[in-house]
Design a protein around this motif. Structure first.
Motif, PDB file in Angstrom:
ATOM      1  N   PRO A  32       2.500  -3.222 -11.190  1.00 19.12           N
ATOM      2  CA  PRO A  32       3.162  -2.781  -9.955  1.00 19.12           C
ATOM      3  C   PRO A  32       2.538  -3.449  -8.730  1.00 19.12           C
ATOM      4  O   PRO A  32       1.347  -3.779  -8.722  1.00 19.12           O
ATOM      5  CB  PRO A  32       2.900  -1.272  -9.938  1.00 19.12           C
ATOM      6  N   LYS A  33       3.342  -3.634  -7.718  1.00 16.28           N
ATOM      7  CA  LYS A  33       2.813  -4.155  -6.464  1.00 16.28           C
ATOM      8  C   LYS A  33       2.001  -3.067  -5.759  1.00 16.28           C
ATOM      9  O   LYS A  33       2.122  -1.885  -6.068  1.00 16.28           O
ATOM     10  CB  LYS A  33       3.956  -4.633  -5.569  1.00 16.28           C
ATOM     11  N   LEU A  34       1.195  -3.495  -4.824  1.00 18.41           N
ATOM     12  CA  LEU A  34       0.379  -2.554  -4.059  1.00 18.41           C
ATOM     13  C   LEU A  34       0.985  -2.350  -2.677  1.00 18.41           C
ATOM     14  O   LEU A  34       1.430  -3.298  -2.032  1.00 18.41           O
ATOM     15  CB  LEU A  34      -1.052  -3.074  -3.909  1.00 18.41           C
ATOM     16  N   LYS A  35       0.977  -1.106  -2.236  1.00 23.77           N
ATOM     17  CA  LYS A  35       1.386  -0.782  -0.875  1.00 23.77           C
ATOM     18  C   LYS A  35       0.171  -0.194  -0.164  1.00 23.77           C
ATOM     19  O   LYS A  35      -0.291   0.896  -0.507  1.00 23.77           O
ATOM     20  CB  LYS A  35       2.528   0.233  -0.876  1.00 23.77           C
ATOM     21  N   ILE A  36      -0.366  -0.937   0.779  1.00 24.69           N
ATOM     22  CA  ILE A  36      -1.566  -0.475   1.483  1.00 24.69           C
ATOM     23  C   ILE A  36      -1.159   0.569   2.516  1.00 24.69           C
ATOM     24  O   ILE A  36      -0.480   0.268   3.500  1.00 24.69           O
ATOM     25  CB  ILE A  36      -2.304  -1.649   2.146  1.00 24.69           C
ATOM     26  N   LEU A  91       2.302   0.915  -5.948  1.00 25.37           N
ATOM     27  CA  LEU A  91       1.291   1.965  -5.892  1.00 25.37           C
ATOM     28  C   LEU A  91       0.761   2.067  -4.465  1.00 25.37           C
ATOM     29  O   LEU A  91       0.381   1.055  -3.858  1.00 25.37           O
ATOM     30  CB  LEU A  91       0.129   1.637  -6.837  1.00 25.37           C
ATOM     31  N   GLU A  92       0.740   3.282  -3.943  1.00 25.82           N
ATOM     32  CA  GLU A  92       0.165   3.495  -2.611  1.00 25.82           C
ATOM     33  C   GLU A  92      -1.354   3.480  -2.727  1.00 25.82           C
ATOM     34  O   GLU A  92      -1.930   4.078  -3.638  1.00 25.82           O
ATOM     35  CB  GLU A  92       0.642   4.823  -2.029  1.00 25.82           C
ATOM     36  N   MET A  93      -1.993   2.835  -1.781  1.00 26.05           N
ATOM     37  CA  MET A  93      -3.421   2.573  -1.913  1.00 26.05           C
ATOM     38  C   MET A  93      -4.145   2.764  -0.581  1.00 26.05           C
ATOM     39  O   MET A  93      -3.617   2.459   0.488  1.00 26.05           O
ATOM     40  CB  MET A  93      -3.618   1.130  -2.401  1.00 26.05           C
ATOM     41  N   GLY A  94      -5.373   3.274  -0.673  1.00 24.72           N
ATOM     42  CA  GLY A  94      -6.268   3.345   0.475  1.00 24.72           C
ATOM     43  C   GLY A  94      -7.499   2.496   0.205  1.00 24.72           C
ATOM     44  O   GLY A  94      -7.952   2.386  -0.937  1.00 24.72           O
ATOM     45  N   THR A 146     -18.212 -15.562   7.367  1.00 30.10           N
ATOM     46  CA  THR A 146     -18.558 -15.528   8.793  1.00 30.10           C
ATOM     47  C   THR A 146     -17.339 -15.538   9.702  1.00 30.10           C
ATOM     48  O   THR A 146     -17.464 -15.334  10.902  1.00 30.10           O
ATOM     49  CB  THR A 146     -19.440 -16.740   9.153  1.00 30.10           C
ATOM     50  N   SER A 147     -16.156 -15.801   9.145  1.00 30.45           N
ATOM     51  CA  SER A 147     -14.955 -15.857   9.982  1.00 30.45           C
ATOM     52  C   SER A 147     -14.181 -14.553   9.890  1.00 30.45           C
ATOM     53  O   SER A 147     -14.327 -13.795   8.931  1.00 30.45           O
ATOM     54  CB  SER A 147     -14.060 -17.016   9.530  1.00 30.45           C
ATOM     55  N   ASP A 148     -13.359 -14.288  10.907  1.00 30.68           N
ATOM     56  CA  ASP A 148     -12.535 -13.087  10.900  1.00 30.68           C
ATOM     57  C   ASP A 148     -11.436 -13.229   9.844  1.00 30.68           C
ATOM     58  O   ASP A 148     -10.813 -14.280   9.721  1.00 30.68           O
ATOM     59  CB  ASP A 148     -11.899 -12.875  12.277  1.00 30.68           C
ATOM     60  N   LEU A 149     -11.202 -12.152   9.105  1.00 31.79           N
ATOM     61  CA  LEU A 149     -10.234 -12.198   8.009  1.00 31.79           C
ATOM     62  C   LEU A 149      -9.184 -11.106   8.167  1.00 31.79           C
ATOM     63  O   LEU A 149      -9.513  -9.978   8.550  1.00 31.79           O
ATOM     64  CB  LEU A 149     -10.935 -11.995   6.660  1.00 31.79           C
ATOM     65  N   ASP A 150      -7.941 -11.450   7.845  1.00 30.97           N
ATOM     66  CA  ASP A 150      -6.871 -10.463   7.771  1.00 30.97           C
ATOM     67  C   ASP A 150      -7.023  -9.749   6.428  1.00 30.97           C
ATOM     68  O   ASP A 150      -6.669 -10.285   5.375  1.00 30.97           O
ATOM     69  CB  ASP A 150      -5.511 -11.160   7.869  1.00 30.97           C
ATOM     70  N   LEU A 151      -7.566  -8.541   6.469  1.00 31.90           N
ATOM     71  CA  LEU A 151      -7.903  -7.837   5.228  1.00 31.90           C
ATOM     72  C   LEU A 151      -6.682  -7.543   4.377  1.00 31.90           C
ATOM     73  O   LEU A 151      -6.708  -7.699   3.154  1.00 31.90           O
ATOM     74  CB  LEU A 151      -8.617  -6.521   5.564  1.00 31.90           C
ATOM     75  N   ARG A 152      -5.638  -7.076   5.003  1.00 29.36           N
ATOM     76  CA  ARG A 152      -4.429  -6.726   4.262  1.00 29.36           C
ATOM     77  C   ARG A 152      -3.906  -7.939   3.494  1.00 29.36           C
ATOM     78  O   ARG A 152      -3.624  -7.868   2.295  1.00 29.36           O
ATOM     79  CB  ARG A 152      -3.373  -6.211   5.233  1.00 29.36           C
ATOM     80  N   LYS A 153      -3.825  -9.055   4.193  1.00 24.36           N
ATOM     81  CA  LYS A 153      -3.251 -10.264   3.604  1.00 24.36           C
ATOM     82  C   LYS A 153      -4.115 -10.799   2.471  1.00 24.36           C
ATOM     83  O   LYS A 153      -3.613 -11.110   1.381  1.00 24.36           O
ATOM     84  CB  LYS A 153      -3.082 -11.326   4.691  1.00 24.36           C
ATOM     85  N   ILE A 154      -5.424 -10.891   2.691  1.00 24.27           N
ATOM     86  CA  ILE A 154      -6.278 -11.521   1.686  1.00 24.27           C
ATOM     87  C   ILE A 154      -6.461 -10.619   0.469  1.00 24.27           C
ATOM     88  O   ILE A 154      -6.594 -11.098  -0.660  1.00 24.27           O
ATOM     89  CB  ILE A 154      -7.639 -11.933   2.293  1.00 24.27           C
ATOM     90  N   LEU A 155      -6.425  -9.300   0.660  1.00 21.86           N
ATOM     91  CA  LEU A 155      -6.577  -8.411  -0.486  1.00 21.86           C
ATOM     92  C   LEU A 155      -5.318  -8.422  -1.351  1.00 21.86           C
ATOM     93  O   LEU A 155      -5.394  -8.488  -2.582  1.00 21.86           O
ATOM     94  CB  LEU A 155      -6.894  -6.997  -0.018  1.00 21.86           C
ATOM     95  N   LEU A 156      -4.155  -8.371  -0.715  1.00 24.40           N
ATOM     96  CA  LEU A 156      -2.907  -8.436  -1.480  1.00 24.40           C
ATOM     97  C   LEU A 156      -2.775  -9.782  -2.187  1.00 24.40           C
ATOM     98  O   LEU A 156      -2.276  -9.861  -3.311  1.00 24.40           O
ATOM     99  CB  LEU A 156      -1.709  -8.203  -0.556  1.00 24.40           C
TER     100      LEU A 156
END
Length: 605
Positions: A248-252, A181-184, A211-221
């Motif tokens: 289904p997998k997610l496609k950001i 699924l394509e996702m925003g 408080t730390s910087d996070l890779d949003l794409r990685k942690i959300l998936l």
């Protein structure tokens, strides 16, 4: 002759009812007390011009403000498709499927009848362009805010899975399970981006412990991934568990912040409106921020190079202004807009000096600012001891902006408010003081004055930002083009701005009852005596400011005050090229819709 006039005035004063004299004296003292907060139009115009200069400098030099985003164009309005959209806010998580409907199929043959073309335009403007299905929202509980990042995003993944699973059993998708699924995604937090599909979440604030910087794409998936496979220890899971696994997998497709999403959502919708163009987006809620498309030549070379490296064809980019940060504050100090109460609030907040403009306008701070002013008046002017006052007026941040909006700003009279305050903000049991018509009236006027200043500051920032981006021109400060009747500014009835009085004060040509905008307050791009500019042949252009946020959407009359201040500031500088006017238009749920729109822009190429 002069002596006779003086004697007449003295006689009039002597004949005045003592209670009326006392009332007028109280009002005079209160007005004098509040004078540092009351900003006149001339000061706001100077502020707008200085803001435009400061913003231009920040775009060229600042590393913290006016940052380019990966969005280098706005939607065309032709995008179509169905996309999963997620909006992670400071208090709520929202998940929905957004369907972009694009333009309606039109005949190649245009009617030659003017009235028929007009009806076609109206039908086109009224047509729904975005569909929302399977929408769900969850409050983000305090324990989740304080949990580790992995726990928070695991919960977010569970919520996404719940909506996705439900979509697979709906009539629209039954029998068809897509591989992905394509996702925003929209985040109401500071993010840094190298591309539209990746983002680093900065320390979150707003009560979150991350408080730390996070890779949003990685942690959300990662938080959602467990729902895409069957658990190893279950050979035959139940139907309920099967619904939440093997999804289904997610496609950001797109990640953005809330301000850019707001801009994109309304830009998509407004494409169907004639002579209207979304010029900027704005959030006025718990916090405050704005975004605007800017030419790459207006940005520092390093900022422009970064955009070009990702999109060689780009000529402009949507800029995240972060206009509340200290770099934009000098004009506030130069024009003596910062009061002793603002200084007190700033010193006591978590990050003194960091966001001066937000401390003057953000919903998180307005209630506290009103409390400081009211407490000062009651103790210093009225001479009350703090021991007799309600605890809410003594404790920091105990008086919320929500309370002021719901109880104080909506009250219809001082007596009604006094009764309400006696119930909701009672003084201590042993106090000899109690709320009455006088003290309630003081509370109302302080709240009204603080919020009016906030609306004026927002208006000045909007006008200054549009001038910075060369959407409008601000000439040298002049009173030409400013209505002489002061009642046009913000007339009041029982403490509430009387918008009908504003309408009556303006020329009939600006208040055509058939004008679709007339219900939103007057739009006055040009004064009637001014000759029509030669470049008006295609009709006046409406620059739309997309807005969302709890304060501007829900605080009584706040949006109307902002609009009127914007109108007055634009009028003050005289006619704009192409007859441009500036109009605030609500982008309701812009976060979740904008996420879907940006995903659609990627999906449609």
């Amino acid at each position: 002759m002069h002596e006779e006039l003086v004697e007449d005035e003295e006689e009039d004063g002597a004949d005045m009812d003592p209670s009326l004299q006392e009332h007028l004296e109280r009002q005079r003292m209160l007005d004098e007390f509040l004078s540092p907060i009351a900003l006149d139009e001339a000061v706001l115009y100077k502020l707008a011009r200085r803001f435009s200069t400061v913003y231009r400098d920040l775009a060229l030099h600042s590393k913290e403000q006016f940052l380019p985003t990966p969005v280098t164009r706005l939607p065309t309005g032709l995008e179509t498709g169905r996309y999963l959209a997620i909006d992670v806010g400071g208090t709520n998580l929202r998940v929905a499927f957004i369907e972009l409907l694009g333009e309606a199929t039109e005949s190649d043959v245009r009617s030659t009848d003017a009235s028929e073309r007009s009806r076609d335009t109206i039908r086109k403007a009224q047509r729904q362009r975005v569909g929302r299905t399977l929408e769900k929202a969850w409050p983000i509980q305090e324990h989740l805010k304080m949990d580790k990042a992995e726990d928070l995003f695991s919960w977010i993944g569970d919520c996404i899975a719940e909506v996705v699973a439900e979509s697979l059993t709906s009539e629209a998708t039954r029998g068809h399970v897509p591989e992905e699924l394509e996702m925003g995604i929209t985040f109401s937090f500071p993010i840094m981006q190298e591309s539209l599909t990746e983002a680093t979440l900065m320390p979150m604030g707003k009560g979150f412990a991350i408080t730390s910087d996070l890779d949003l794409r990685k942690i959300l998936l990662s938080g959602y991934e467990k729902h895409t496979r069957r658990p190893d220890n279950e050979s035959e899971p139940s139907s309920k568990r099967r619904k939440l696994f093997e999804l289904p997998k997610l496609k950001i497709a797109a990640i953005t912040n809330d301000t850019v999403a707001t801009l994109a959502s309304l830009a998509y919708a407004v494409k169907s409106l004639p002579n209207s163009r979304v010029a900027m987006g704005m959030i006025v809620g718990t916090g405050c921020n704005a975004t605007i498309p800017m030419k790459l030549g207006m940005l520092h070379e390093s900022k422009a190079k970064h955009v070009k490296s990702k999109d060689p064809q780009a000529e402009e980019t949507v800029v995240n202004t972060e206009w509340t940060i200290a770099g934009a504050a000098p004009p506030l100090r130069e024009l003596n807009i910062i009061t002793k109460w603002d200084v007190e609030l700033d010193r006591a907040c978590a990050r003194p000096g960091f966001q001066p403009f937000e401390y003057l306008t953000g919903g998180r701070y307005i209630g506290e600012l009103i409390r400081l002013v009211l407490y000062d008046y009651l103790t210093d002017v009225s001479g009350l001891s703090k021991r007799v006052l309600p605890a809410t007026l003594i404790q920091e941040y105990a008086l919320t902006t929500t309370f002021v909006s719901d109880k104080v700003a909506r009250s219809r009279s001082d007596q009604e408010l006094a009764d309400e305050l006696s119930r909701s903000l009672p003084p201590p049991e042993n106090s000899e003081w109690s709320w009455d018509v006088v003290s309630a009236g003081v509370f109302r006027k302080i709240a009204r004055t603080v919020q009016r200043r906030s609306a004026g500051l927002i208006a000045a920032a909007v006008v200054g930002l549009l001038a910075c981006a060369q959407e409008i021109e601000l000439k040298v400060d002049s009173n030409e083009g400013s209505p002489q009747n002061p009642s046009v500014s913000l007339p009041e009835y029982n403490g509430t701005p009387d918008l009908s009085a504003v309408s009556k004060s303006l020329s009939p040509s600006t208040l055509d009852p058939n004008d679709a905008r007339s219900g939103h307050g007057p739009i006055v791009p040009v004064l009637s005596p001014t000759p029509t500019p030669a470049d008006w042949q295609s009709g006046p252009e409406e620059l739309v400011v997309a807005y969302t946020g709890g304060i501007i959407q829900h605080y009584p009359n706040f949006k109307e005050m902002c609009q009127q201040y914007i109108d007055r500031l634009i009028m003050r500088t005289g006619p704009q090229k192409s007859g441009k006017s500036v109009f605030l238009r609500e982008a309701s749920d812009g976060g979740v819709i904008g996420a879907g729109v940006l995903a659609g822009m990627v999906g449609n190429g």
